[in-house]
Design a protein around this motif. Structure first.
Motif: not given
Ligand code: ZN
Lengths: 105, 500
Positions: A17, A20-23, A97-104
């Motif tokens: 976990h 994941h939070l720290s990428r 930056v790369p495409r940002i997922l999961g947000e509008e």
């Protein structure tokens, strides 16, 4: 001050976990390895809890200072070229930056 | 876009009760950023207002902006908050490109201000909105999504980030849940943001221009069966960026959630986005780890410990706050609470006040702002304050009418000129030749022509039907293009037609 989880037994899932939070991409072997290593670190830090602090006033900051502030005065910023020179990629005077997922937006 | 089933608003109120809550972010109007000396000027070229601190470069150290801290305390005082004697910044950790440091410097369990309240009035009734906390943090950078059709993330190929906004001081004002507003919940939400905005303006801490993002609202709404002891599951509608949208978003969520509950389903606790065009909301990001920010005290900033002397110094320097100011002005202007409410709703209180300060009578100032000017703002779809005329110019116009230089009708023409950018009222009157005609040869000729041109009417008047004279006055006003004084014209006509 609260101490880390009892006996610092950090689970593999907790490490996954945190990773994941720290990428951070960690393999299964690494998660096992880090869980053990981090648990050892936590155990070491937990030794602080053994100190007798009955007579010590709690402190919340390493430096005994408060209200350190600066006046509200604008100063020159960095030149943009210098700023973007540190970017992995730039486009139209902005950081790319790369495409940002999961947000509008 | 939205295919949600909606329940009629009035109907849902027979079965459900709403609870609302608001989180408002205010960008402070400081000259420099929160933790560095970068300028905060709006609209600068991308990435020209950044430095190692606000870019989060290794080794850089933040230094707290004193003006931002004082502004936060002043906001807290204006909202009747308790000001903390010990307050700290904390790191809110998350990865997102608009946060270059990998964390946002914010406040967690030790905010600067807690436990305040703001009373708002809707249709003559007072609703108390409790304030949970007021804390200070920093704004994020701005993302521009490239490749998508509308700048939104969907279909975007990649994103471009401008860090000019990153690090601008941002105050977050969080209310406690507000139950009991019932049918008025949408309006209470709007009234709260409106009044908060007025207070921030009075304090001078922010430009609070919602269209520029100085003031941004997250609106929480939940619905529970009437009489239920527990509140329903809330949704959080993000970035609602106009006063009208605040009201609409609550109304929409109430109608949508009622339909979900009617269907025997559960409202999902989630973040939703508001769509200005349709007035609807749609599900936003569902960040599972959203609550896992791993806050910890910011080690690079020492605590802020406002002592009594500092807080009192700020308290005594507070300006007159809007609510007290309205009571005073209402008395000074000799108007009723209802008349004051009209001015408030029209956003005209300060405009009238400034017009009175510039020399106009309160009655005249109100007449123009609520009359012709309100009509023009309405026609143009803008706020009163955005009309291209200043209170000083309105006062000048009123002065010209009072002095008899122009009448109301000419004043309207002068208004056209001022709004068209032709200059101050006196200059427009001069340039357009709008001054009221005296009893000049030109006017005498116009009066005689009106009588000659309307023999039937003139005969009626001569025969004693005095009210018919209005048609002749109208004819004269028409030929003089409104420049004549109606009373003078009437007198001149009477001298010629009515034997005394
Ligand atoms: Zn900076």
């Amino acid at each position: 001050m609260s101490t880390p989880s009892p006996k610092g037994r950090l689970t593999r899932d907790e490490v996954a976990h945190l990773a994941h939070l720290s990428r951070l991409a960690c393999s299964d072997e690494e998660l096992e390895l880090f869980a053990g290593q981090l648990a050892a670190v936590l155990d070491a830090v937990a030794q602080v809890g053994k100190a007798d602090v009955a007579d010590v006033a709690p402190t919340t900051h390493a430096v005994p200072m408060t209200n350190v502030m600066r006046p509200d005065v604008a100063r020159p910023s960095l030149p943009r070229d210098a700023v973007l020179a540190g970017a992995p990629a730039a486009e139209d005077d902005r950081f790319r930056v790369p495409r940002i997922l999961g947000e509008e937006a | 876009m939205s295919t949600d089933t909606l329940v009629d608003f009035d109907e849902l109120l027979t079965r459900y009760e709403p609870v609302i809550g608001l989180e408002t972010h205010v960008e402070l109007g400081t000259a420099s950023k929160m933790f560095c000396g970068c300028s905060t000027t709006f609209g600068a070229e991308p990435n020209t207002q950044t430095c190692p601190v606000c870019l989060g470069l290794p080794g850089s150290l933040p230094a707290a902006n004193e003006a931002a801290i004082e502004a936060t305390i002043r906001i807290g005082l204006a909202l009747g908050c308790r000001i903390a004697t010990w307050s700290r910044f904390a790191r809110k950790n998350y990865f997102y490109p608009d946060i270059p440091k990998g964390f946002q410097t914010s406040q967690y369990d030790e905010p600067l201000c807690t436990a305040g309240h703001l009373d708002v009035e809707v249709d003559g009734e007072i609703y108390r909105v409790e304030i949970e906390r007021v804390h200070l943090e920093e704004d994020t950078g701005k993302n521009l999504h490239v490749g998508g059709s509308t700048g939104r993330i969907h279909g975007a190929d990649h994103s471009l980030v401008d860090y000019n906004r990153a690090g601008i001081p941002l105050v977050e004002i969080v209310t406690r849940p507000v139950p009991g507003a019932g049918a008025k919940a949408p309006e209470v939400a709007r009234a709260y943001v409106t009044e908060l905005r007025e207070i921030l303006l009075a304090l001078g801490v922010s430009e609070v221009r919602m269209e520029q993002g100085n003031l941004r609202c997250d609106v929480n709404t939940s619905l529970a069966p009437t009489g239920s002891l527990e509140w329903g599951t809330r949704t959080e509608t993000k970035n609602v960026n106009s006063l009208r949208s605040v009201e609409r978003s609550v109304r929409f969520e109430m109608r949508r959630q009622a339909a979900v509950l009617d269907a025997g389903e559960r409202v999902v606790q989630e973040t939703r986005h508001f769509h200005e065009d349709t007035g609807s909301t749609s599900p936003g990001r569902s960040k599972e780890e959203a609550t896992d920010y791993r806050y910890f005290p910011e080690p690079d900033l020492v605590p802020i410990a406002p002592d009594e002397e500092w807080v009192e110094k700020l308290r005594v320097a507070l300006p007159e706050l809007p609510a007290a100011r309205r009571v005073r002005l209402q008395q000074e202007w000799g108007i009723s609470p209802t008349e004051m409410a009209w001015l408030v709703n029209a956003g005209a209180v300060e405009l009238v006040s400034d017009t009175v300060a510039a020399g106009a009578s309160p009655g005249d100032a109100r007449k123009w702002w609520l009359g012709d000017l309100a009509r023009r703002a309405n026609d143009a779809g803008t706020d009163l304050g955005e009309l291209a005329i200043s209170p000083a110019q309105v006062a000048e116009l009123i002065g010209l009418v009072s002095a008899g230089t122009i009448n109301d009708q000419l004043a309207r023409q002068a208004l056209d000129g001022v709004l068209a950018g032709e200059g101050d009222p006196a200059a427009v009157v001069e340039a357009r030749g709008l001054a009221v005609m005296g009893e000049s040869d030109e006017l005498v000729a116009a009066v005689d022509a009106a009588i000659e041109g309307n023999p039937d009417v003139a005969e009626k008047v001569r025969g004693g039907k005095v009210q018919a004279i209005g048609a002749l006055v109208g004819a004269v006003m028409k030929t003089t293009r409104g420049k004549a004084d109606a009373a003078t014209v009437k007198r001149m006509l009477e001298e010629r037609l009515v034997s005394s």
